[in-house]
Design an enzyme around this catalytic site. Structure first.
Site, PDB file in Angstrom:
ATOM      1  N   ASP A 150      10.986  11.991  16.958  1.00 19.58           N
ATOM      2  CA  ASP A 150      10.642  13.530  16.778  1.00 19.58           C
ATOM      3  C   ASP A 150      11.081  14.299  17.918  1.00 19.58           C
ATOM      4  OD1 ASP A 150       8.980  15.782  16.414  1.00 19.58           O
ATOM      5  OD2 ASP A 150       7.301  14.742  15.705  1.00 19.58           O
ATOM      6  N   GLU A 173       0.904  -1.304  -0.199  1.00 15.40           N
ATOM      7  CA  GLU A 173       0.100  -0.055  -0.038  1.00 15.40           C
ATOM      8  C   GLU A 173       0.882   1.486   0.055  1.00 15.40           C
ATOM      9  OE1 GLU A 173      -2.391   0.749   3.438  1.00 15.40           O
ATOM     10  OE2 GLU A 173      -3.211   2.761   2.482  1.00 15.40           O
ATOM     11  N   ASP A 197       9.999   6.203  14.763  1.00 19.49           N
ATOM     12  CA  ASP A 197      10.006   7.506  14.258  1.00 19.49           C
ATOM     13  C   ASP A 197      10.218   8.354  15.596  1.00 19.49           C
ATOM     14  OD1 ASP A 197       7.169   9.694  13.022  1.00 19.49           O
ATOM     15  OD2 ASP A 197       9.298  10.138  13.758  1.00 19.49           O
TER      16      ASP A 197
END
Lengths: 419, 470
Positions: free
Chosen positions: A111, A44, A109
Site C-alpha cells: 500500500d 468464502e 498487500d
C-alpha cells in the site's frame, strides 16, 4: 478516460456483472481443476453492498450460481476468503469449533500510504507517476524472491484499484501453508522496521544475505531516476536533513557543507557515497555500519508489507476484477513482462468500459440476429473493451496453473502405474 | 508381583535427572558438560551410543521406559515441560557425539527429509551459503556438511534470513540442522504427550499401572532421609537458631509462620513435621513442639491431643497403617499441592511471587548480587539450583558441593559445614545390601551418588512390593 461518477455505480455495476465480468475464467481459477471435491463450494466470499452493507460467509455451488448471485446483489466490492471445512453459507449449522478455515492462497498487500515518510510528491491515498516506481520496485523484489528463493510458481499480481498492488500465490502446496510459515515468509521479506518514532529504519549487519544483495541490485536500476531525479530527495535543506538524520554525526557537518555547494541531488548523492565509504574504512565506529549507502537506499525504496494481510489463513482480500468504489478502476492483473510500462492511470474504469460496450453494442445490434445465445454474446463482450488485455494476462496465469496440475497428475499416475 | 522386576524405568528417570542437574550446573555443549554427562550415563549403564546389534535388549528396555515415563509425565504442563526439556538435552548430547558418517543413517532412520548435498552442489553455491549463515566467518565449505531441506521445515532459520534459500529449499549447515531436528522432536513429543494425556484415564484405570505412575512423577531418586540415624541429637531450644542457619528457605518460612501464628495448616504441618522428623526429632519431642506452639495460639490442650497429636503420631508410623512417612523431597514439594492463600508450605522459589521472594531474601540479609542471581535462576525455573545459591550465600561458600534434591539434605550439608566435618549425616537405608560406609566425600562424587541412587531404587521397589502385598 471518462471521469468516473460514483453515483452511477449501481447502474454501471449492473452492466458490468451482466456483460463484462469474466466469470468463466474466474471460476476456472478458483475451482483449481476440480481436483479436490468442493474446493469452490467451500470458498468464502464477502460482498459489500450499497450503503456499506457488508455480508460475509457467502458461498456458491458453481459458476452459474455465482453469476446469478452477483447479478442479483450487485456488490460494490467483492472479497475472497479462505476455503473452509464446510460451506460458508451454512456455517451456522455446523457444530461449534468444527467450522475451520483450511486453505488459502498466500497473499500480499503493498500500500502506497506505508511509504508516506519517504515520498515527497503525494501522501495518503494519492499516487502519481513519480511515486508509482515504488510499486514497480516492490513487485520486482518480492516476485523475484517468491520465485527464486521460495520456488513459488503461480503468482498473480493485481492492481488494487487505487494506491497499491496485491499478490496472490496460488501453488497447491502454498495454499496449505500454516499461519506460522506465512508469517515467516513475510519476516524474510522485511527490512524496513519501525514506525513514526523511529528515524533510521534499516540496519544491515556485516554479512549481507543474498536476498538483500539481490534486492539492492534491483533498486540500483531504478534509484537514480526515481530517487535523485523524480523524487529529488536531496533537493533542498528540508529534504536532505531527513537523510542526514540517518548518517552518523561524525560526517554530517562535512556533508551539509558539500550539499550546499552542490547543485543537484545527483551531485549530493555522490558526496554522500564518498563520505560513507570513508566513514566505514575508518574506525570501529559503532554507529557507522559498513553499508550506510545501501541502508539509505533501502529505507527509501524497499517494499513495505503488511504482515497481517499475509499471515491469516482466513483473511479476506479484494478480488481481482472487483471494482474500486472510489476510483471506479477495475482491479486488473498486471503483466510482469511489461511491468515498467504499467501505468495505473491507464487502467480502465468501470464507466469507461461500460461506455465502450455501449458504443460497440449499438453498432453490432444492427448486424446481430436474435437467435445468438446470451452466453456467446457475453463471452465476446469484454474482448471488445479495454478489459481484454487484462483478461488475457489472467488467462496466461490460468494456463500455467493447468499445465502444472496436469504435470502433477501425470507424475502421480506414473507412480501408481495407472495407464 | 511380576512386573516389579521390570522396574527398570528407574534408570531412565535417573538418566533424565542427571541430564537436568548437569545441564544447570554446567554450560550445555561444553567439554566439561559432555564428559561429565558421558560419565554419568556410562555409570547408569544407559546405552547412549548409536545402535549396535548386541545392544538390542538394553535398547528395548530403554524404549519401554521412555514410554512409561510418557505416561507419568504427560499429566501436567510442568511435568511435560520438564520431561521434554530433559529429553531434548539428552538428544542434543547424543547427536553431538554421533560420528559424521552415522549422521545420514540417523536422518534416514528418523524419516527426516534431510539430504547432504554433494561437493559440486556446494561449490556452486559456496558464496551464497557462506553469506547466509551467521556461523561461517571466513570459512571454507569443504569441511562442512550442508543439508538441503524444504524451506518450510527450516522456519526458525529462514524467517530471520539465517539460511540460504533457493527454489524452495534451505541449504542448512550441520550445526543448524541439529536445531531443526530438536524442534521436530519437541513438536512430536509434545503432541504425543498431549495424546497420551487424553488416553490416560483408560490407562490409569489399569490397577497394575496406577501406583507406578503416581509414584513415578514425584519420584525422587536419592536418599530419603527417613532413617533415624541421628535421632535425639537435636534439642527443641536449638530449633529457632537452626532455622536461620541450617534450614532451607521453605522450612525457614514454615517455622517462622508457626512461631508467629502459633498454627499451621495441614499442608504446612505435613511438610514441616516430616522435615523435623528427618533432622532427628523424636516423636515425644515433636508432640511437645507442636503442642507448645499451638497452645500459645489459644488452642485447648485437649483439642490438640484429640485432633493433632493423632496425626503427628500417624506420621511417625505409630498409628494406623504404621507406615513411616518419609520427609518430602524438593521435587515433591515443588510439583504437588501448591500453596494457596493462608498456606506457608511449598517451595518459595517456585511458589512465591518474585517480588515477595526478593523481600524475603533481603530480610535474610542476602546480598543484592546474590539475590539477583537467585531471581535469574528462578526465572529459568531452576528452583533447586536457586536454593543451592541461597545455601552458598548464607554459608559463604563458592560452591555448595552437592546437587540439592531434598530439604533434609540441605540441613545435613549445612550442619556438616558449620560443625567442621563432624556431621549428623544419615546412613542410607539398606540393611540387606552390603553398602560401604558412606565416605566423607562431597556428594557430587559420582560413585556415592550412584550408591544412594541404587539404594533408593531398592527402597522404591520394596515400598511398591509392600503396597501390593497389603
Amino acid at each position: 478516460m471518462e471521469t468516473f461518477d460514483p453515483t452511477e455505480l449501481p447502474e454501471l455495476l449492473k452492466l458490468y456483472y451482466r456483460r463484462l465480468f469474466p466469470y468463466s475464467q474466474y471460476y476456472r481459477w478458483l475451482n483449481y481443476g476440480g481436483v479436490i471435491k468442493n474446493y469452490f463450494q467451500h470458498r468464502e466470499f464477502s460482498f459489500t453492498l450499497k450503503d456499506d452493507i457488508y455480508i460475509r460467509y457467502q458461498s456458491f455451488n458453481n459458476q452459474s450460481d455465482l453469476e446469478k448471485e452477483m447479478q442479483k446483489m450487485n456488490p460494490y466490492k467483492i472479497d475472497i476468503g479462505a476455503v473452509y471445512s464446510h460451506r460458508p453459507n451454512q456455517h451456522n449449522t455446523v457444530k461449534l469449533g468444527a467450522f475451520q478455515a483450511q486453505e488459502k492462497e498466500l497473499v500480499f498487500d503493498i500500500d502506497m500510504t506505508d511509504y508516506d515518510d519517504v515520498r515527497r510528491c503525494c501522501s495518503s491515498a494519492d499516487i502519481c507517476p513519480k511515486c508509482w516506481t515504488l510499486m514497480t520496485m516492490a513487485i520486482r523484489i518480492i516476485d523475484r524472491a517468491l520465485e527464486e528463493d521460495f520456488g513459488f510458481k503461480h503468482r498473480l499480481w493485481v492492481y488494487s484499484g487505487r494506491r497499491g498492488v496485491h499478490c496472490w500465490v496460488c501453488d497447491e502446496s502454498v495454499r496449505k501453508l500454516s499461519s506460522a510459515v506465512r508469517s515467516g515468509i513475510v519476516e524474510y521479506l522485511s527490512l524496513v522496521k519501525g514506525g513514526q518514532d523511529v528515524k533510521k529504519k534499516v540496519h544491515l549487519s556485516e554479512k549481507i544475505h543474498p536476498f538483500i544483495r539481490k534486492s539492492i541490485n534491483i533498486i540500483n536500476k531504478y534509484f537514480e531516476d526515481y530517487a535523485l531525479v523524480n523524487q529529488d530527495i536531496l533537493e533542498n535543506k528540508e529534504s536532505w536533513d531527513k537523510i542526514l538524520a540517518l548518517v552518523p554525526e561524525t560526517i554530517r557537518d562535512e556533508l551539509q557543507q558539500n550539499f550546499q555547494k552542490s547543485h543537484s541531488s545527483l551531485q549530493r548523492w555522490e558526496h554522500l557515497k564518498k563520505a560513507a565509504s570513508k566513514c566505514q574504512n575508518n574506525i570501529k565506529n559503532d554507529k557507522c555500519g559498513p553499508w550506510l549507502e545501501w541502508e539509505i537506499m533501502l529505507q527509501y525504496c524497499f517494499p513495505r508489507l503488511d504482515i497481517n494481510v499475509s499471515k491469516g489463513i482466513n483473511h479476506l482480500l479484494k478480488s481481482p476484477f472487483s471494482v474500486h468504489p472510489k476510483t471506479g478502476r477495475i482491479s486488473v492483473p498486471i503483466d510482469l513482462h511489461k511491468l515498467d510500462e504499467f501505468d495505473p492511470f491507464t487502467v480502465p474504469t468501470i464507466s469507461f468500459i461500460c461506455h465502450e460496450l455501449d458504443a460497440i453494442s449499438t453498432n453490432e445490434d444492427k448486424k446481430e440476429n436474435e437467435a445468438e445465445s446470451d452466453i456467446k454474446h457475453r463471452t465476446r463482450d469484454y474482448k471488445k473493451t479495454s478489459l481484454a488485455p487484462y483478461v488475457k494476462v489472467f488467462e496466461c496465469f490460468l494456463e500455467n496453473l493447468d499445465k502444472s496440475r496436469k504435470g502433477e497428475l501425470l507424475k502421480k499416475s506414473d507412480l501408481q502405474k495407472d495407464f | 508381583m511380576e512386573f516389579t522386576g521390570k522396574l527398570r524405568r528407574m534408570p531412565w528417570l535417573a538418566v533424565l535427572k542427571s541430564v537436568e542437574n548437569l545441564g544447570v550446573s554446567y554450560v550445555k555443549g561444553t567439554e566439561q558438560y559432555q564428559s561429565k554427562l558421558e560419565n554419568e550415563l556410562r555409570k547408569l549403564k544407559f546405552s547412549y551410543r548409536e545402535s549396535l546389534e548386541d545392544e538390542y535388549e538394553p535398547r528395548r528396555r530403554d524404549h519401554i521406559s521412555h514410554f512409561i515415563l510418557r505416561l507419568a509425565y504427560c499429566q501436567s504442563e510442568d511435568l511435560r515441560r520438564w520431561f521434554i526439556q530433559q529429553e531434548m538435552d539428552l538428544l542434543r548430547f547424543r547427536f553431538g557425539i554421533l560420528p559424521k558418517d552415522k549422521i545420514q543413517d540417523f536422518l534416514k532412520d528418523s524419516h527426516l527429509q534431510f539430504e547432504a548435498i554433494s561437493d559440486k552442489e556446494k561449490t556452486l553455491r559456496e558464496k551464497e551459503i557462506i553469506a547466509s549463515s551467521p556461523n561461517f566467518i571466513g570459512v571454507k565449505l569443504e569441511q562442512e556438511s550442508i543439508y538441503k531441506i524444504p524451506f518450510a521445515d527450516a522456519l526458525d532459520l529462514f524467517r530471520g534470513r539465517k539460511v540460504y534459500l533457493e527454489d524452495g529449499f534451505a541449504y542448512v549447515p550441520l550445526k543448524d540442522i541439529v536445531a531443526i531436528i530438536l524442534n521436530e522432536f519437541r513438536a512430536k513429543l509434545s503432541k504425543a504427550l498431549a495424546l497420551t494425556a487424553r488416553s490416560l484415564p483408560a490407562v490409569q484405570s489399569d490397577e497394575r499401572l496406577q501406583p507406578l505412575l503416581n509414584h513415578l512423577s514425584h519420584s525422587y531418586t536419592g536418599q530419603d532421609y527417613s532413617t533415624q540415624g541421628n535421632v535425639g541429637k537435636i534439642s527443641l531450644d536449638q530449633i529457632d537458631s537452626l532455622s536461620t542457619k541450617s534450614f532451607p528457605p521453605c522450612m525457614r518460612q514454615l517455622h517462622k509462620a508457626l512461631r508467629e501464628n502459633h498454627h499451621l495448616r495441614h499442608g504446612g504441618r505435613m511438610q514441616y513435621g516430616l522435615f523435623l522428623k528427618g533432622i532427628g526429632l523424636t516423636l515425644e519431642q515433636a508432640l511437645q513442639f507442636w503442642k507448645q506452639e499451638f497452645i500459645k495460639g489459644k488452642m485447648d490442650p485437649d483439642k490438640f491431643d484429640k485432633g493433632y497429636s493423632y496425626n503427628i503420631r500417624h506420621s511417625f508410623g505409630k498409628e494406623g497403617r504404621r507406615t513411616d512417612y518419609t520427609p518430602f523431597s524438593c521435587l515433591k514439594i515443588i510439583l504437588s499441592n501448591p500453596p494457596s492463600h493462608g498456606d506457608y508450605h511449598g517451595c518459595p522459589f517456585r511458589h512465591s511471587d518474585p517480588e515477595l521472594l526478593k523481600q524475603k531474601l533481603q530480610s535474610y540479609k542476602i546480598s543484592p548480587g546474590g539475590i539477583s542471581q537467585i531471581l535469574d535462576l528462578v526465572k529459568g525455573t531452576h528452583y533447586q539450583v536457586a536454593c543451592q545459591k541461597y545455601f552458598e550465600m548464607i554459608h559463604n561458600v563458592d560452591d555448595c558441593g552437592f546437587s540439592l534434591n531434598h530439604p533434609n539434605q540441605f540441613f545435613c550439608e549445612s550442619q556438616r559445614i558449620l560443625n567442621g566435618g563432624k556431621d549428623i549425616k544419615k546412613e542410607p537405608i539398606q540393611p540387606e545390601t552390603s553398602q560401604p560406609k558412606p565416605s566423607i566425600q562431597k556428594t557430587k562424587d559420582a560413585s556415592s551418588a550412584l550408591a544412594s541412587l541404587n539404594s533408593s531404587m531398592e527402597m522404591d521397589m520394596k515400598e511398591l512390593e509392600d503396597y501390593f502385598n497389603e
